[in-house]
Design an enzyme around this catalytic site. Structure first.
Site, PDB file in Angstrom:
ATOM      1  N   GLN A 102      59.816 -27.400 -63.260  1.00  0.00           N
ATOM      2  CA  GLN A 102      59.167 -26.183 -63.778  1.00  0.00           C
ATOM      3  C   GLN A 102      59.791 -24.964 -63.114  1.00  0.00           C
ATOM      4  O   GLN A 102      59.495 -23.837 -63.488  1.00  0.00           O
ATOM      5  CB  GLN A 102      57.672 -26.213 -63.453  1.00  0.00           C
ATOM      6  CG  GLN A 102      56.914 -27.330 -64.133  1.00  0.00           C
ATOM      7  CD  GLN A 102      55.521 -27.485 -63.533  1.00  0.00           C
ATOM      8  OE1 GLN A 102      54.605 -26.738 -63.856  1.00  0.00           O
ATOM      9  NE2 GLN A 102      55.361 -28.450 -62.643  1.00  0.00           N
ATOM     10  N   ASN A 103      60.631 -25.190 -62.117  1.00  0.00           N
ATOM     11  CA  ASN A 103      61.173 -24.070 -61.344  1.00  0.00           C
ATOM     12  C   ASN A 103      62.290 -23.354 -62.090  1.00  0.00           C
ATOM     13  O   ASN A 103      63.066 -23.973 -62.810  1.00  0.00           O
ATOM     14  CB  ASN A 103      61.699 -24.565 -59.990  1.00  0.00           C
ATOM     15  CG  ASN A 103      60.590 -25.184 -59.157  1.00  0.00           C
ATOM     16  OD1 ASN A 103      59.413 -25.004 -59.478  1.00  0.00           O
ATOM     17  ND2 ASN A 103      60.944 -25.899 -58.120  1.00  0.00           N
ATOM     18  N   HIS A 120      60.777 -24.299 -67.753  1.00  0.00           N
ATOM     19  CA  HIS A 120      60.366 -22.893 -67.833  1.00  0.00           C
ATOM     20  C   HIS A 120      61.538 -21.932 -67.750  1.00  0.00           C
ATOM     21  O   HIS A 120      61.343 -20.750 -67.467  1.00  0.00           O
ATOM     22  CB  HIS A 120      59.320 -22.589 -66.737  1.00  0.00           C
ATOM     23  CG  HIS A 120      58.032 -23.336 -66.927  1.00  0.00           C
ATOM     24  ND1 HIS A 120      57.114 -23.530 -65.922  1.00  0.00           N
ATOM     25  CD2 HIS A 120      57.510 -23.928 -68.042  1.00  0.00           C
ATOM     26  CE1 HIS A 120      56.083 -24.220 -66.400  1.00  0.00           C
ATOM     27  NE2 HIS A 120      56.308 -24.482 -67.674  1.00  0.00           N
ATOM     28  N   CYS A 149      71.476  -5.344 -73.721  1.00  0.00           N
ATOM     29  CA  CYS A 149      72.463  -6.270 -74.303  1.00  0.00           C
ATOM     30  C   CYS A 149      73.782  -5.538 -74.514  1.00  0.00           C
ATOM     31  O   CYS A 149      73.802  -4.490 -75.181  1.00  0.00           O
ATOM     32  CB  CYS A 149      71.918  -6.811 -75.620  1.00  0.00           C
ATOM     33  SG  CYS A 149      73.094  -7.848 -76.504  1.00  0.00           S
ATOM     34  N   GLY A 189      55.306 -31.226 -55.527  1.00  0.00           N
ATOM     35  CA  GLY A 189      55.165 -29.787 -55.279  1.00  0.00           C
ATOM     36  C   GLY A 189      54.701 -28.974 -56.467  1.00  0.00           C
ATOM     37  O   GLY A 189      55.139 -27.838 -56.639  1.00  0.00           O
ATOM     38  N   ASN A 215      52.597 -33.880 -52.149  1.00  0.00           N
ATOM     39  CA  ASN A 215      52.034 -32.527 -52.091  1.00  0.00           C
ATOM     40  C   ASN A 215      51.178 -32.446 -50.821  1.00  0.00           C
ATOM     41  O   ASN A 215      50.479 -33.405 -50.507  1.00  0.00           O
ATOM     42  CB  ASN A 215      51.156 -32.284 -53.339  1.00  0.00           C
ATOM     43  CG  ASN A 215      50.883 -30.818 -53.601  1.00  0.00           C
ATOM     44  OD1 ASN A 215      50.484 -30.082 -52.703  1.00  0.00           O
ATOM     45  ND2 ASN A 215      51.117 -30.394 -54.828  1.00  0.00           N
ATOM     46  N   PRO A 216      51.204 -31.329 -50.107  1.00  0.00           N
ATOM     47  CA  PRO A 216      50.338 -31.229 -48.930  1.00  0.00           C
ATOM     48  C   PRO A 216      48.856 -31.219 -49.305  1.00  0.00           C
ATOM     49  O   PRO A 216      48.000 -31.542 -48.486  1.00  0.00           O
ATOM     50  CB  PRO A 216      50.716 -29.884 -48.287  1.00  0.00           C
ATOM     51  CG  PRO A 216      51.950 -29.425 -48.968  1.00  0.00           C
ATOM     52  CD  PRO A 216      52.047 -30.134 -50.286  1.00  0.00           C
ATOM     53  N   GLU A 217      48.560 -30.830 -50.556  1.00  0.00           N
ATOM     54  CA  GLU A 217      47.164 -30.713 -51.002  1.00  0.00           C
ATOM     55  C   GLU A 217      46.942 -31.617 -52.211  1.00  0.00           C
ATOM     56  O   GLU A 217      47.830 -31.755 -53.042  1.00  0.00           O
ATOM     57  CB  GLU A 217      46.868 -29.276 -51.476  1.00  0.00           C
ATOM     58  CG  GLU A 217      47.209 -28.178 -50.501  1.00  0.00           C
ATOM     59  CD  GLU A 217      46.257 -28.163 -49.318  1.00  0.00           C
ATOM     60  OE1 GLU A 217      45.126 -28.677 -49.480  1.00  0.00           O
ATOM     61  OE2 GLU A 217      46.663 -27.669 -48.251  1.00  0.00           O
TER      62      GLU A 217
END
Ligand code: BJW
Length: 248
Positions: A102-103, A120, A149, A189, A215-217
């Site tokens: 997604q980055n 994305h 442009c 992440g 993930n940390p969470e």
């Protein structure tokens, strides 16, 4: 990191040939790129609806561009971290390996990952609002905001997907196909709240894949995973890589 869980994840990965990975902003956090949500997240300081929507760009293209130009400047000197590097090495470790991100920061490619599925878009690409042509522009800061442009003079916009916009159908279809054909999926992440990306692990699981989350969470996906590894991807992925090489 829990050693038993890490061993379970390594055992699981050692038994499969086809792996898909979905990454989010957290994989770049240890490189110094801010995430969106969470403690120091970008959305804590800026309102998404004023900056990452087509309406915002319509209303105030200069403001939106100032934000993107600032983020491009922030990302430009940043280097991939050990998490990105392990994923780049794994593309040659498994018979089938796909990386869906997604980055928009381009750090997976910078680490050496090939053929990354960028759900994305990419912050280094600009798109003509009239002609739809896409070009890669690395210059930072941009000399003129909003950039225009060179061929038709219309505003250029960041080649990223804003809220309320559809993802490129070909890219999305490919992401679902890869998810539905893998035997194991790693979800790394991401807060797993933004659709349709958040649906990919569910599609993979429905098709029989095992799901490992790093993930940390905990996230809304966590209760649906086979293994949840709590911690930073820049530490867990290298540890998992070591275990995997001992197991395979
Ligand atoms: C670590 C770590 C470490 C920290 N190691 N981990 C239902 C209701 C309402 C709206 C919707 C709905 N269904 C769909 C929508 C619309 C919307 C949506 O999903 N909204 C939700 C918020 C509810 N989706 C869309 O609009 C999408 N289009 C679409 O669906 O079209 C059809 C449609 C339109 C309208 C209505 C309905 C359907 C498009 C989504 C585009 C997202 N764009 C952005 C901006 C991209 C450009 C830019 O960068 O500026 O994409 S938003 C932002 O979120 C960015 C990210 O890619 C995306 C996901 O974020 P991510 O990666 O998960 O980051 P964080 O910050 O959320 O999480 C980081 C995680 O890392 C955390 O969990 C940390 O714990 C962890 N972490 N350090 C590992 N060291």
């Amino acid at each position: 990191m829990n050693d038993n869980l890490a061993s379970s994840a390594a055992d699981l990965l050692a038994r499969v040939d086809r792996v898909a990975v979905v990454t989010g902003a957290g994989v770049s956090a240890e490189s110094g790129v801010p995430t969106f949500r969470g403690q120091d997240g970008l959305w804590r300081r800026y309102r998404a609806e004023t900056l990452a929507t087509p309406e915002a760009f319509e209303r105030d293209p200069k403001l939106v561009w100032e934000w993107y130009d600032w983020r491009r400047g922030l990302i430009a000197p940043v280097e991939p971290n050990p998490g990105h590097q392990v994923l780049a090495v794994w593309q040659d470790l498994f018979a089938g390996f796909s990386l869906i991100t997604q980055n928009v920061d381009g750090l997976h490619a910078k680490a050496g990952s090939r053929d990354v599925v960028e759900l994305h878009g990419n912050i280094w690409k600009l798109r003509c609002t009239r002609e739809g042509t896409v070009s890669e522009v690395r210059e930072s800061p941009l000399p003129q905001l909003p950039p225009v442009c060179p061929s038709c003079g219309a505003f250029l916009r960041p080649h990223v997907v804003w809220f309320g916009e559809s993802l490129d159908p070909a890219v999305l279809e490919r992401a679902f196909r890869l998810s539905e054909s893998c035997q194991a999926m790693l979800v790394i992440g991401t807060s797993s709240v933004v659709q349709p990306a958040a649906s990919l692990p569910f599609a993979a699981a429905r098709a029989g894949a095992k799901i490992v989350e790093i993930n940390p969470e905990p996230t809304p996906l966590t209760p649906h995973t086979d293994v949840f590894l709590a911690g930073r991807s820049g530490e867990i992925l290298p540890a998992l890589d070591r275990l995997l090489r001992e197991t395979r």
